[in-house]
Design a protein around this motif. Structure first.
Motif, PDB file in Angstrom:
ATOM      1  N   MET A 172      -4.096 -18.865  22.473  1.00 46.93           N
ATOM      2  CA  MET A 172      -4.576 -17.586  22.193  1.00 46.93           C
ATOM      3  C   MET A 172      -4.657 -17.626  20.303  1.00 46.93           C
ATOM      4  N   THR A 173      -5.553 -17.182  19.631  1.00 43.84           N
ATOM      5  CA  THR A 173      -5.793 -17.156  18.224  1.00 43.84           C
ATOM      6  C   THR A 173      -5.065 -15.900  18.103  1.00 43.84           C
ATOM      7  N   LYS A 174      -4.161 -16.051  17.052  1.00 38.82           N
ATOM      8  CA  LYS A 174      -3.124 -14.862  16.498  1.00 38.82           C
ATOM      9  C   LYS A 174      -3.997 -13.849  15.687  1.00 38.82           C
ATOM     10  N   LEU A 175      -3.703 -12.533  15.593  1.00 36.98           N
ATOM     11  CA  LEU A 175      -4.301 -11.609  15.080  1.00 36.98           C
ATOM     12  C   LEU A 175      -3.238 -11.126  13.935  1.00 36.98           C
ATOM     13  N   SER A 176      -3.602 -11.351  12.502  1.00 37.09           N
ATOM     14  CA  SER A 176      -2.748 -10.789  11.681  1.00 37.09           C
ATOM     15  C   SER A 176      -3.567  -9.706  10.783  1.00 37.09           C
ATOM     16  N   VAL A 177      -2.890  -8.466  10.925  1.00 37.65           N
ATOM     17  CA  VAL A 177      -3.695  -7.221  10.558  1.00 37.65           C
ATOM     18  C   VAL A 177      -3.334  -7.044   9.223  1.00 37.65           C
ATOM     19  N   ASN A 178      -4.398  -7.012   8.242  1.00 38.65           N
ATOM     20  CA  ASN A 178      -4.429  -6.647   6.805  1.00 38.65           C
ATOM     21  C   ASN A 178      -4.213  -5.069   6.565  1.00 38.65           C
ATOM     22  N   ILE A 179      -3.068  -4.929   5.692  1.00 34.54           N
ATOM     23  CA  ILE A 179      -2.906  -3.404   5.779  1.00 34.54           C
ATOM     24  C   ILE A 179      -3.109  -2.683   4.304  1.00 34.54           C
ATOM     25  N   ASN A 180      -3.929  -3.575   3.816  1.00 31.89           N
ATOM     26  CA  ASN A 180      -4.399  -3.122   2.185  1.00 31.89           C
ATOM     27  C   ASN A 180      -5.133  -1.803   2.250  1.00 31.89           C
ATOM     28  N   LYS A 181      -5.874  -1.698   3.218  1.00 29.75           N
ATOM     29  CA  LYS A 181      -6.914  -0.432   3.376  1.00 29.75           C
ATOM     30  C   LYS A 181      -5.687   0.974   3.592  1.00 29.75           C
ATOM     31  N   LEU A 182      -4.621   0.927   4.112  1.00 31.13           N
ATOM     32  CA  LEU A 182      -3.906   1.876   4.392  1.00 31.13           C
ATOM     33  C   LEU A 182      -3.014   2.224   3.179  1.00 31.13           C
ATOM     34  N   ALA A 183      -2.747   1.152   2.434  1.00 26.69           N
ATOM     35  CA  ALA A 183      -2.000   1.211   1.143  1.00 26.69           C
ATOM     36  C   ALA A 183      -3.105   2.191  -0.057  1.00 26.69           C
ATOM     37  N   THR A 184      -4.316   1.660   0.296  1.00 27.02           N
ATOM     38  CA  THR A 184      -5.534   2.270  -0.747  1.00 27.02           C
ATOM     39  C   THR A 184      -5.562   3.964  -0.296  1.00 27.02           C
ATOM     40  N   LEU A 185      -5.387   4.223   0.862  1.00 24.44           N
ATOM     41  CA  LEU A 185      -5.566   5.524   1.350  1.00 24.44           C
ATOM     42  C   LEU A 185      -4.177   6.309   1.037  1.00 24.44           C
ATOM     43  N   ARG A 186      -3.263   5.883   1.117  1.00 27.09           N
ATOM     44  CA  ARG A 186      -1.823   6.271   0.665  1.00 27.09           C
ATOM     45  C   ARG A 186      -1.731   6.669  -1.056  1.00 27.09           C
ATOM     46  N   ASN A 187      -2.662   5.812  -1.627  1.00 29.50           N
ATOM     47  CA  ASN A 187      -2.299   5.871  -3.278  1.00 29.50           C
ATOM     48  C   ASN A 187      -3.400   6.797  -3.592  1.00 29.50           C
ATOM     49  N   PRO A 192      -1.569  -8.223  -2.517  1.00 33.50           N
ATOM     50  CA  PRO A 192      -1.403  -7.405  -3.703  1.00 33.50           C
ATOM     51  C   PRO A 192      -2.046  -8.032  -4.811  1.00 33.50           C
ATOM     52  N   ARG A 193      -2.474  -6.943  -5.719  1.00 39.97           N
ATOM     53  CA  ARG A 193      -3.108  -7.275  -6.905  1.00 39.97           C
ATOM     54  C   ARG A 193      -2.418  -7.072  -8.041  1.00 39.97           C
ATOM     55  N   PRO A 194      -2.866  -7.597  -9.410  1.00 39.19           N
ATOM     56  CA  PRO A 194      -1.934  -7.276 -10.713  1.00 39.19           C
ATOM     57  C   PRO A 194      -1.884  -5.890 -10.772  1.00 39.19           C
ATOM     58  N   ASP A 195      -2.782  -5.162 -10.440  1.00 43.65           N
ATOM     59  CA  ASP A 195      -3.046  -3.591 -10.939  1.00 43.65           C
ATOM     60  C   ASP A 195      -2.387  -2.777  -9.807  1.00 43.65           C
ATOM     61  N   GLU A 196      -1.960  -3.307  -8.702  1.00 44.02           N
ATOM     62  CA  GLU A 196      -1.460  -2.798  -7.795  1.00 44.02           C
ATOM     63  C   GLU A 196      -2.131  -1.379  -7.225  1.00 44.02           C
ATOM     64  N   ARG A 197      -3.237  -1.609  -7.003  1.00 43.75           N
ATOM     65  CA  ARG A 197      -4.184  -0.480  -6.575  1.00 43.75           C
ATOM     66  C   ARG A 197      -4.196  -0.051  -5.168  1.00 43.75           C
ATOM     67  N   HIS A 198      -3.646  -1.044  -4.420  1.00 40.55           N
ATOM     68  CA  HIS A 198      -3.348  -0.776  -3.099  1.00 40.55           C
ATOM     69  C   HIS A 198      -2.096  -1.138  -2.779  1.00 40.55           C
ATOM     70  N   ILE A 199      -1.945  -2.534  -2.390  1.00 39.12           N
ATOM     71  CA  ILE A 199      -0.613  -2.906  -2.102  1.00 39.12           C
ATOM     72  C   ILE A 199       0.310  -2.990  -3.437  1.00 39.12           C
ATOM     73  N   ARG A 200       1.486  -2.535  -3.601  1.00 40.21           N
ATOM     74  CA  ARG A 200       2.469  -2.659  -4.662  1.00 40.21           C
ATOM     75  C   ARG A 200       3.309  -3.669  -4.559  1.00 40.21           C
ATOM     76  N   TYR A 201       3.832  -4.092  -5.147  1.00 44.02           N
ATOM     77  CA  TYR A 201       4.842  -5.297  -5.374  1.00 44.02           C
ATOM     78  C   TYR A 201       6.132  -4.895  -4.854  1.00 44.02           C
ATOM     79  N   SER A 202       6.232  -3.685  -4.762  1.00 37.78           N
ATOM     80  CA  SER A 202       7.614  -3.001  -4.150  1.00 37.78           C
ATOM     81  C   SER A 202       7.279  -3.193  -2.594  1.00 37.78           C
ATOM     82  N   ASP A 203       6.035  -2.754  -2.297  1.00 40.73           N
ATOM     83  CA  ASP A 203       5.736  -2.712  -0.773  1.00 40.73           C
ATOM     84  C   ASP A 203       6.083  -4.125  -0.200  1.00 40.73           C
ATOM     85  N   ALA A 204       5.606  -5.269  -0.955  1.00 41.34           N
ATOM     86  CA  ALA A 204       5.921  -6.357  -0.574  1.00 41.34           C
ATOM     87  C   ALA A 204       7.432  -6.671  -0.069  1.00 41.34           C
TER      88      ALA A 204
END
Length: 238
Positions: free
Chosen positions: A1-16, A44-56
């Motif tokens: 089975m191919t594994k599913l990894s869910v990218n949660i960036n959009k949830l962080a965008t909504l939070r922010n 995570p991107r340098p401006d932390e507009r969605h995922i923050r480094y602290s989230d990581a």
């Protein structure tokens, strides 16, 4: 089975967008895993507009499946990954102000740089993957960097698939995957995969190990519910 990894960036965008902690990213990651996903991805991107480094850092103690951190290997990103030590690091050549990833690596032009960065991560026990376009020459170049895997950039597939051009959409990816298999590279894939096209893609790519899906999955969840959508993907990936 191919594994599913869910990218949660959009949830962080909504939070922010409102401040505070809704949705709670840590709880969301736990829930997504409990729904059956086999991995969590963040970019995570340098401006932390969605995922923050602290989230990581916080997610390090939460994710019990595969933990994948994507990003452009600037010094700040490299330091983060070496500190967190996720299961996998996926190297993406996106500009600091990019809205989203829009191209794979030129693995020939950037070979020396990639060799150095990849060796640093592998010396620290972190599996490496590099983002590439479906181009046989780029796959060959990837093999020479020492990476463990490639991640096929699937935007062109999704666009052509949506126009009804199934055979045309998948052919370059099949060729790239065949070359990767021949060279002993693991194969991941991501970008614009969704519930409509992911099964067709998976069925035609030999030895597809993992897909990383975020934007489409979260959008589909607005209508169908997060738990339901995660399981719909899992069903298509069997």
């Amino acid at each position: 089975m191919t594994k599913l990894s869910v990218n949660i960036n959009k949830l962080a965008t909504l939070r922010n967008s409102r401040g505070g902690n809704m949705p709670n990213l840590i709880k969301s990651a736990r829930d997504i895993e409990s729904f059956g996903a086999q991995g969590i991805t963040i970019h995570p991107r340098p401006d932390e507009r969605h995922i923050r480094y602290s989230d990581a850092h916080e997610l390090k103690d939460v994710v019990t499946t595969e933990y994948n951190i994507e990003g452009n290997p600037i010094t700040k990103f490299i330091d983060l990954v070496l500190d967190v030590k996720p299961t996998q690091v996926t190297l993406v050549p996106d500009a600091e102000d990019a809205i989203t990833s829009n191209a794979g690596w030129d693995t020939i032009k950037n070979k020396a740089f990639l060799v150095d960065v990849i060796q640093t991560f592998k010396n620290n026990g972190i599996r490496t993957s590099i983002f590439v376009d479906p181009n046989v020459e780029m796959v060959k170049g990837a093999a020479e960097t020492g990476t463990d895997r490639i991640e096929l950039y699937t935007e062109s597939f999704a666009e052509e698939f949506a126009k009804g051009k199934k055979a045309e959409s998948i052919q370059p990816f099949v060729e790239a995957a065949n070359m990767a298999n021949e060279l002993g590279l693991g194969i991941n894939a991501g970008h614009d995969l969704n519930l409509d096209n992911v099964k067709y893609f998976k069925d035609h790519i030999p030895n597809l190990l993992e897909v990383s899906i975020g934007h489409a999955l979260i959008c589909e969840s607005l209508y169908l519910g997060l738990e339901n959508v995660v399981n719909m993907y899992l069903h298509r990936l069997k």
